[in-house]
Scaffold this motif. Structure first.
Motif, PDB file in Angstrom:
ATOM      1  N   MET A  96       0.836  -1.192   0.000  1.00 58.88           N
ATOM      2  CA  MET A  96       0.000   0.000   0.000  1.00 58.88           C
ATOM      3  C   MET A  96       0.880   1.254   0.000  1.00 58.88           C
ATOM      4  O   MET A  96       1.834   1.340   0.754  1.00 58.88           O
ATOM      5  CB  MET A  96      -0.900   0.016   1.233  1.00 58.88           C
ATOM      6  CG  MET A  96      -1.687   1.299   1.330  1.00 58.88           C
ATOM      7  SD  MET A  96      -2.462   1.587   2.925  1.00 58.88           S
ATOM      8  CE  MET A  96      -1.131   2.279   3.836  1.00 58.88           C
ATOM      9  N   ALA A  97       0.535   2.185  -0.839  1.00 60.17           N
ATOM     10  CA  ALA A  97       1.261   3.457  -0.908  1.00 60.17           C
ATOM     11  C   ALA A  97       0.333   4.588  -0.472  1.00 60.17           C
ATOM     12  O   ALA A  97      -0.888   4.483  -0.563  1.00 60.17           O
ATOM     13  CB  ALA A  97       1.737   3.701  -2.335  1.00 60.17           C
ATOM     14  N   HIS A 133      -4.501   1.455  -1.813  1.00 66.52           N
ATOM     15  CA  HIS A 133      -3.704   2.645  -1.535  1.00 66.52           C
ATOM     16  C   HIS A 133      -4.464   3.613  -0.634  1.00 66.52           C
ATOM     17  O   HIS A 133      -5.694   3.687  -0.678  1.00 66.52           O
ATOM     18  CB  HIS A 133      -3.330   3.352  -2.840  1.00 66.52           C
ATOM     19  CG  HIS A 133      -2.517   2.501  -3.758  1.00 66.52           C
ATOM     20  ND1 HIS A 133      -1.232   2.105  -3.455  1.00 66.52           N
ATOM     21  CD2 HIS A 133      -2.807   1.947  -4.963  1.00 66.52           C
ATOM     22  CE1 HIS A 133      -0.761   1.350  -4.432  1.00 66.52           C
ATOM     23  NE2 HIS A 133      -1.705   1.241  -5.362  1.00 66.52           N
TER      24      HIS A 133
END
Length: 122
Positions: A1-2, A26
């Motif tokens: 996940m960013a 994300h």
């Protein structure tokens, strides 16, 4: 996940981008102007920035993000001309995505930009 910051003045476009990215896991923050985006960079892994906005232009926003050592930036624009693309890349964008775009195209570009940034950080 960013953690992704979307700088986009069109609420519908920003909402759609947020939905696509959030469904892929994300965390997404939204900013409606370049000025707001510059104040929202802490902890961000990637920025998606529209080029045409009132106030601070997208190109200048990208230039300032990169000048302060900020995260990589993907430029977005409905104006898909060579000079827009070249201007965005010259300002420091790592990629350019023309509008309209599909969800898969957006995800491919985001994942590619994150991979490139991750490999450069190692």
């Amino acid at each position: 996940m960013a953690r992704i910051l979307v700088i986009e003045d069109e609420p519908l476009v920003a909402h759609l981008i947020r939905q696509v990215l959030a469904r892929s896991g994300h965390e997404v923050r939204l900013a409606r102007s370049g000025e707001e985006g510059l104040g929202s960079l802490e902890g961000v892994d990637l920025v998606l920035c529209d080029l045409v906005m009132p106030g601070l232009s997208g190109q200048e926003t990208i230039r300032r993000i990169r000048a302060q050592g900020g995260p990589p930036v993907v430029a977005l624009s409905a104006s898909v001309t060579p000079d827009k693309r070249e201007g965005a890349l010259a300002a420091g964008a790592v990629a350019f995505l023309g509008k309209p775009f599909g969800p898969q195209e957006l995800l491919r570009l985001v994942e590619g930009a994150l991979r490139r940034e991750g490999s450069q950080a190692e």
